[in-house]
Write a protein that holds these residues in place. Structure first.
Motif, PDB file in Angstrom:
ATOM      1  N   LEU A  39      75.545  40.074  37.690  1.00 15.87           N
ATOM      2  CA  LEU A  39      75.685  38.698  37.221  1.00 15.87           C
ATOM      3  C   LEU A  39      75.927  37.785  38.409  1.00 15.87           C
ATOM      4  O   LEU A  39      76.645  38.149  39.338  1.00 15.87           O
ATOM      5  N   VAL A  40      75.353  36.591  38.359  1.00 13.09           N
ATOM      6  CA  VAL A  40      75.653  35.534  39.311  1.00 13.09           C
ATOM      7  C   VAL A  40      76.074  34.325  38.486  1.00 13.09           C
ATOM      8  O   VAL A  40      75.375  33.927  37.553  1.00 13.09           O
ATOM      9  N   ALA A  41      77.226  33.763  38.840  1.00 16.35           N
ATOM     10  CA  ALA A  41      77.764  32.613  38.107  1.00 16.35           C
ATOM     11  C   ALA A  41      77.336  31.321  38.774  1.00 16.35           C
ATOM     12  O   ALA A  41      77.528  31.145  39.976  1.00 16.35           O
ATOM     13  N   GLY A  42      76.764  30.405  38.005  1.00 18.39           N
ATOM     14  CA  GLY A  42      76.370  29.110  38.539  1.00 18.39           C
ATOM     15  C   GLY A  42      77.548  28.184  38.737  1.00 18.39           C
ATOM     16  O   GLY A  42      77.468  27.209  39.479  1.00 18.39           O
ATOM     17  N   ALA A  43      78.660  28.457  38.081  1.00 15.27           N
ATOM     18  CA  ALA A  43      79.875  27.659  38.194  1.00 15.27           C
ATOM     19  C   ALA A  43      81.077  28.598  38.226  1.00 15.27           C
ATOM     20  O   ALA A  43      81.005  29.712  37.708  1.00 15.27           O
ATOM     21  N   ALA A  44      82.151  28.169  38.832  1.00 12.61           N
ATOM     22  CA  ALA A  44      83.362  28.993  38.890  1.00 12.61           C
ATOM     23  C   ALA A  44      83.894  29.237  37.479  1.00 12.61           C
ATOM     24  O   ALA A  44      83.787  28.381  36.604  1.00 12.61           O
ATOM     25  N   GLN A  99      87.251  37.203  37.846  1.00 13.79           N
ATOM     26  CA  GLN A  99      87.137  35.833  38.331  1.00 13.79           C
ATOM     27  C   GLN A  99      85.995  35.701  39.314  1.00 13.79           C
ATOM     28  O   GLN A  99      85.868  36.499  40.241  1.00 13.79           O
ATOM     29  N   LEU A 100      85.154  34.676  39.089  1.00 15.04           N
ATOM     30  CA  LEU A 100      83.999  34.426  39.953  1.00 15.04           C
ATOM     31  C   LEU A 100      84.026  32.990  40.455  1.00 15.04           C
ATOM     32  O   LEU A 100      84.308  32.060  39.697  1.00 15.04           O
ATOM     33  N   ALA A 101      83.705  32.810  41.724  1.00 11.22           N
ATOM     34  CA  ALA A 101      83.520  31.478  42.295  1.00 11.22           C
ATOM     35  C   ALA A 101      82.118  30.999  41.943  1.00 11.22           C
ATOM     36  O   ALA A 101      81.270  31.787  41.512  1.00 11.22           O
ATOM     37  N   ALA A 102      81.855  29.725  42.124  1.00 10.87           N
ATOM     38  CA  ALA A 102      80.498  29.215  41.940  1.00 10.87           C
ATOM     39  C   ALA A 102      79.556  29.997  42.848  1.00 10.87           C
ATOM     40  O   ALA A 102      79.863  30.220  44.019  1.00 10.87           O
ATOM     41  N   ASN A 103      78.457  30.470  42.299  1.00  9.64           N
ATOM     42  CA  ASN A 103      77.471  31.308  42.991  1.00  9.64           C
ATOM     43  C   ASN A 103      78.018  32.680  43.370  1.00  9.64           C
ATOM     44  O   ASN A 103      77.409  33.391  44.153  1.00  9.64           O
ATOM     45  N   GLY A 104      79.168  33.052  42.797  1.00 13.25           N
ATOM     46  CA  GLY A 104      79.727  34.371  43.031  1.00 13.25           C
ATOM     47  C   GLY A 104      79.016  35.404  42.170  1.00 13.25           C
ATOM     48  O   GLY A 104      78.425  35.082  41.139  1.00 13.25           O
ATOM     49  N   ASP A 105      79.061  36.657  42.614  1.00 11.17           N
ATOM     50  CA  ASP A 105      78.376  37.704  41.867  1.00 11.17           C
ATOM     51  C   ASP A 105      79.336  38.809  41.460  1.00 11.17           C
ATOM     52  O   ASP A 105      80.416  38.953  41.995  1.00 11.17           O
ATOM     53  N   PHE A 106      78.891  39.566  40.475  1.00 11.00           N
ATOM     54  CA  PHE A 106      79.625  40.714  39.960  1.00 11.00           C
ATOM     55  C   PHE A 106      78.596  41.803  39.695  1.00 11.00           C
ATOM     56  O   PHE A 106      77.629  41.565  38.972  1.00 11.00           O
ATOM     57  N   VAL A 107      78.788  42.977  40.312  1.00 12.04           N
ATOM     58  CA  VAL A 107      77.806  44.052  40.199  1.00 12.04           C
ATOM     59  C   VAL A 107      78.495  45.352  39.810  1.00 12.04           C
ATOM     60  O   VAL A 107      79.508  45.732  40.408  1.00 12.04           O
ATOM     61  N   SER A 123      84.695  31.720  30.607  1.00 11.03           N
ATOM     62  CA  SER A 123      85.376  30.429  30.572  1.00 11.03           C
ATOM     63  C   SER A 123      84.445  29.306  31.013  1.00 11.03           C
ATOM     64  O   SER A 123      84.635  28.164  30.648  1.00 11.03           O
ATOM     65  N   SER A 124      83.438  29.645  31.802  1.00 10.46           N
ATOM     66  CA  SER A 124      82.469  28.658  32.278  1.00 10.46           C
ATOM     67  C   SER A 124      81.288  28.611  31.320  1.00 10.46           C
ATOM     68  O   SER A 124      80.909  29.619  30.733  1.00 10.46           O
ATOM     69  N   THR A 125      80.694  27.454  31.172  1.00 11.72           N
ATOM     70  CA  THR A 125      79.504  27.347  30.330  1.00 11.72           C
ATOM     71  C   THR A 125      78.246  27.693  31.114  1.00 11.72           C
ATOM     72  O   THR A 125      77.150  27.514  30.637  1.00 11.72           O
ATOM     73  N   GLY A 126      78.412  28.203  32.317  1.00 12.99           N
ATOM     74  CA  GLY A 126      77.303  28.735  33.090  1.00 12.99           C
ATOM     75  C   GLY A 126      76.686  27.716  34.006  1.00 12.99           C
ATOM     76  O   GLY A 126      77.336  26.783  34.394  1.00 12.99           O
ATOM     77  N   PRO A 127      75.466  27.969  34.377  1.00 16.15           N
ATOM     78  CA  PRO A 127      74.623  29.061  33.901  1.00 16.15           C
ATOM     79  C   PRO A 127      74.953  30.389  34.575  1.00 16.15           C
ATOM     80  O   PRO A 127      75.560  30.415  35.627  1.00 16.15           O
ATOM     81  N   PHE A 128      74.542  31.467  33.926  1.00 14.41           N
ATOM     82  CA  PHE A 128      74.636  32.809  34.490  1.00 14.41           C
ATOM     83  C   PHE A 128      73.221  33.346  34.636  1.00 14.41           C
ATOM     84  O   PHE A 128      72.354  33.045  33.825  1.00 14.41           O
ATOM     85  N   SER A 129      73.013  34.142  35.660  1.00 11.86           N
ATOM     86  CA  SER A 129      71.746  34.864  35.775  1.00 11.86           C
ATOM     87  C   SER A 129      72.090  36.298  36.142  1.00 11.86           C
ATOM     88  O   SER A 129      73.204  36.591  36.566  1.00 11.86           O
ATOM     89  N   GLY A 130      71.134  37.198  35.953  1.00  8.29           N
ATOM     90  CA  GLY A 130      71.388  38.585  36.295  1.00  8.29           C
ATOM     91  C   GLY A 130      70.582  39.540  35.451  1.00  8.29           C
ATOM     92  O   GLY A 130      69.574  39.174  34.865  1.00  8.29           O
ATOM     93  N   GLY A 131      71.058  40.771  35.396  1.00  6.57           N
ATOM     94  CA  GLY A 131      70.368  41.815  34.649  1.00  6.57           C
ATOM     95  C   GLY A 131      71.347  42.828  34.105  1.00  6.57           C
ATOM     96  O   GLY A 131      72.496  42.919  34.556  1.00  6.57           O
TER      97      GLY A 131
END
Length: 93
Positions: free
Chosen positions: A21-26, A49-57, A79-87
């Motif tokens: 996942l990559v978070a478009g917003a914190a 917890q993810l920062a803006a443009n942070g990823d989780f793998v 908690s963020s309305t996104g956007p999220f991208s990933g697989g």
């Protein structure tokens, strides 16, 4: 906010084998079995917890990282309305 990742299948569990996942917003997130259901990864008090443009793998794990209850959908609570991208790689068991 609840976000359905995979719809539930009668009598089947959804087992997550890999995720990116990559978070478009914190923001923070966790996974649930069913919308507003049981927490199955992360947690309402131990959120990822993810920062803006942070990823989780979660790299490929043939045994799986976590799974839903039988018949329940896989939910991402964020908690963020996104956007999220990933697989997502999963199997029905």
């Amino acid at each position: 906010d609840d976000n359905t990742l995979v719809a539930g299948v009668t009598g089947k569990k959804i087992r997550v084998l890999a995720l990116a996942l990559v978070a478009g917003a914190a923001g923070n997130l966790y996974f649930q079995s069913a919308a507003a259901g049981d927490v199955i990864f992360g947690g309402s008090t131990n959120k990822i917890q993810l920062a803006a443009n942070g990823d989780f793998v979660l790299p490929f794990n043939p045994s799986g990282w976590f799974e839903t209850d039988a018949g329940e959908l896989l939910n991402l609570n964020a908690s963020s309305t996104g956007p999220f991208s990933g697989g997502l790689v999963y199997v029905e068991v």
